[in-house]
Enzyme design. Structure first.
Site: not given
Ligand code: F6P
Length: 320
Positions: A11, A72, A103, A126, A128, A130, A172
């Protein structure tokens, strides 16, 4: 080392561009050639490399997103995908790789290092926050400020209509954003995956507030809370207490926008530190910042260890 490559993965996070800029400029500063790889590991597999000169990273420090694009990559999870990625790096004589991401991206980088002996350094980016091994990740501060701005606006309309609102933020499997904006936005409760959600207790708290004449009530929920997402929680709250609520899902707006000063500065420090870590043979590591000191922890720590929430923030979120 003479040739490096840098990519952004997973992300996107505000500040990734500032980090690319610092990585490229530090590489040049130390006499190295550097490639940018487009679309994260997808670009490594598809041989999508571009030389990055100093002028290529001008005027990007203030921009959200990532000039290298991100992805991804399911293909990188396969041995075949990693074999192609390693072969492309070796053909171009790349001797060190900087991965700006989270991660999952670092886990992939470690596999590449173990299987093909490619020196790798991770830079935590990120929204997050995390990742173990750094106080903050690049993008978190901007995301929190974006969410907080939205919550302040929701508060105005909630107060005008005497309403209960449920605001869903990203996360998430981590509640860092929710906890930070819950405390910063004066939320009545914060619902996060790390702690057990007591909906009965929340309902009586909100009812008590309403009976004392409080006009607005805001619950902040992380998207990964075990009690459900904002819609499921609203339904359960109505079943338990009869309270009706309005829902605001902030979603990807939290990932965009111009990075805050804090994110630009952190990204600049860590991009610089990543190149130094490669040149000093400190790989495989993730560079981070703890108590204003640059850190280098083994890359695997970033995805095998779980970062803890600040216990004081938890107490504040429950009691203020
Ligand atoms: O990169 C982290 C994040 O933003 C999370 O907080 C979220 O759950 C996820 O990515 C969403 O990912 P995508 O944009 O691939 O749906």
């Amino acid at each position: 080392m003479k040739k490096l490559a840098v990519l952004t993965s997973g992300g996107d996070a505000p500040g990734m561009n500032a980090c690319i800029r610092a990585t490229v400029r530090r590489a040049h500063n130390r006499g190295l050639f550097i490639f940018g790889v487009r679309k994260g590991y997808e670009g490594l597999i598809d041989n999508d490399f571009v030389e990055l000169k100093s002028s290529d990273v001008s005027n990007i420090i203030q921009r959200g997103g990532t000039i290298l694009h991100s992805a991804r990559s399911d293909r990188f999870l396969t041995e075949e995908g990693r074999a192609r990625a390693a072969s492309n790096l070796k053909k171009r004589k790349v001797e060190g790789l900087v991965i700006i991401g989270g991660d999952g991206s670092f886990r992939g980088a470690d596999a590449l290092r173990i299987e093909y002996a490619i020196p790798v350094v991770g830079v935590p980016a990120t929204i997050d926050n995390d990742l173990w091994g750094t106080d903050l990740t690049i993008g978190f501060d901007t995301a929190v400020n974006t969410a907080l701005d939205a919550i302040d606006k929701v508060r105005d309309t909630a107060a005008a209509h005497d309403r209960l609102f449920i605001v869903e933020v990203m996360g998430r499997s981590a509640g860092f954003i929710a906890l930070e904006v819950g405390v910063g936005g004066g939320a009545e409760a914060v619902l996060i995956p790390e702690t057990e959600t007591d909906l009965e207790g929340i309902c009586s708290k909100v009812k008590g507030r309403i009976s004392r004449g409080r006009t607005s009530n805001i619950l902040v929920v992380a998207e990964g809370d075990e009690a459900g997402n904002a819609f499921e929680i609203a339904r359960k709250i109505e079943d338990i207490s009869g309270l009706k609520s309005r829902i605001t899902v902030l979603g990807h707006v939290q990932r965009g926008g111009s990075p805050t000063a804090a994110d630009r500065v952190l990204a600049s420090k860590l991009g610089w530190a990543a190149v130094d870590a490669l040149l000093e043979g400190a790989w495989p590591c993730m560079v981070g910042e703890i108590n204003s000191e640059i850190t280098r922890y083994p890359l695997a720590d970033s995805w095998t260890k779980r970062k803890k929430l600040d216990p004081l923030l938890l107490t504040l979120s429950e009691n203020l």
